[in-house]
Motif scaffolding. Structure first.
Motif, mmCIF file in Angstrom:
data_model
loop_
_atom_site.group_PDB
_atom_site.id
_atom_site.type_symbol
_atom_site.label_atom_id
_atom_site.label_comp_id
_atom_site.label_asym_id
_atom_site.label_seq_id
_atom_site.Cartn_x
_atom_site.Cartn_y
_atom_site.Cartn_z
ATOM 1 N N THR A 54 0.832 -1.200 0.000
ATOM 2 C CA THR A 54 0.000 0.000 0.000
ATOM 3 C C THR A 54 0.867 1.250 0.000
ATOM 4 O O THR A 54 1.984 1.260 0.521
ATOM 5 N N ALA A 55 0.336 2.295 -0.599
ATOM 6 C CA ALA A 55 0.973 3.613 -0.587
ATOM 7 C C ALA A 55 0.072 4.553 0.211
ATOM 8 O O ALA A 55 -0.830 4.113 0.930
ATOM 9 N N ASP A 56 0.297 5.841 0.087
ATOM 10 C CA ASP A 56 -0.522 6.797 0.833
ATOM 11 C C ASP A 56 -1.955 6.799 0.316
ATOM 12 O O ASP A 56 -2.227 6.438 -0.818
ATOM 13 N N ARG A 57 -2.863 7.182 1.189
ATOM 14 C CA ARG A 57 -4.303 7.305 0.890
ATOM 15 C C ARG A 57 -4.900 5.997 0.374
ATOM 16 O O ARG A 57 -5.809 5.988 -0.448
ATOM 17 N N ARG A 59 -3.796 3.781 -1.616
ATOM 18 C CA ARG A 59 -3.489 3.347 -2.977
ATOM 19 C C ARG A 59 -2.529 2.158 -2.958
ATOM 20 O O ARG A 59 -1.880 1.874 -1.951
ATOM 21 N N ARG A 61 0.725 -0.004 -4.808
ATOM 22 C CA ARG A 61 1.885 0.129 -5.685
ATOM 23 C C ARG A 61 2.652 -1.188 -5.697
ATOM 24 O O ARG A 61 2.600 -1.982 -4.750
ATOM 25 N N THR A 211 -8.603 -4.140 1.654
ATOM 26 C CA THR A 211 -8.817 -2.938 0.841
ATOM 27 C C THR A 211 -9.374 -3.300 -0.525
ATOM 28 O O THR A 211 -10.332 -2.684 -1.017
#
Length: 226
Positions: A54-57, A59, A61, A211
């Motif tokens: 996971t990345a920020d917000r 998202r 990757r 998610t």
């Protein structure tokens, strides 16, 4: 989609489509929303293999320098290498192209057979029927043990059961998996990533899969059902 590179072990998306295949009718359950859950299975498989994070917000990757070897998974990893993406954006991008190559995999493995038929005695077509491997029965038994018997799942089975629940097709499995309040409750727990102690070492996987599953559910609920 390029699928030449094939792992010996079936991918999660193959397992999911095989479960959604209904041998009695020769159809695939949940066709209207299929691309969301198949895309979700690819993303979950990438997470299980530590190819995705996971990345920020919220998202997603790709994990740099750790591409998957299987050709069904590689396009999604490449797509998420370009930049982090929202889950629904990723599902819409990778899901629509999956059904045919995944079905071809299952036929190649012997999990599903094709049977030539004639319609009205004139037109040639093919029908799908249960394959020779009995792998679908094994997968269904694994999911049943988790949803009905309350067994602690391995991460892969937990993800598979969560995606099956997200597809909205669990009521169609009522003969094998009774559609009861306890099964519904258990399935919702898996959707949220509550997989139990046996999957405790896969926190990132649980987060990514939860998610993915909940984004798939959000997308599916606004689509018309047949």
């Amino acid at each position: 989609m390029t699928t030449e590179a094939r792992s010996d072990a079936p991918t999660l998306v193959e397992d999911l489509l095989l479960l959604l295949f209904q041998p009695r009718s020769g159809t695939i359950a949940g066709e209207n929303t299929l691309f969301y859950v198949l895309g979700g299975a690819v993303l979950a498989d990438l997470a299980l293999g530590d190819h995705l994070t996971t990345a920020d917000r919220g998202r997603l990757r790709s994990v740099a320098d750790n591409p998957p070897s299987d050709g069904l998974l590689r396009p999604a990893w490449d797509y998420l290498t370009e930049k982090p993406r929202g889950v629904q954006t990723a599902l819409a991008a990778i899901g629509p192209a999956l059904r045919q190559p995944v079905l071809e995999r299952l036929i190649e493995r012997g999990d599903i057979d094709q049977e030539p038929r004639k319609v009205l005695g004139l037109f040639r077509t093919t029908a799908l029927r249960d394959g020779r491997t009995e792998r679908r029965a094994g997968l269904l038994a694994d999911v049943r043990r988790v949803l009905v018997d309350g067994a602690e799942p391995q991460a892969r089975v937990a993800a598979l059961a969560a995606l099956l629940s997200a597809s909205g097709t669990l009521p169609q499995f009522d003969r094998e998996i009774p559609w009861t309040s306890s099964v519904i409750s258990r399935a919702k727990e898996l959707e949220r990533g509550n997989w139990g102690a046996d999957a405790a070492a896969t926190a990132v996987t649980r987060t990514v899969t939860a998610t993915v599953v909940n984004s798939a559910i959000a997308a599916i609920t606004v689509l018309p059902r047949s």
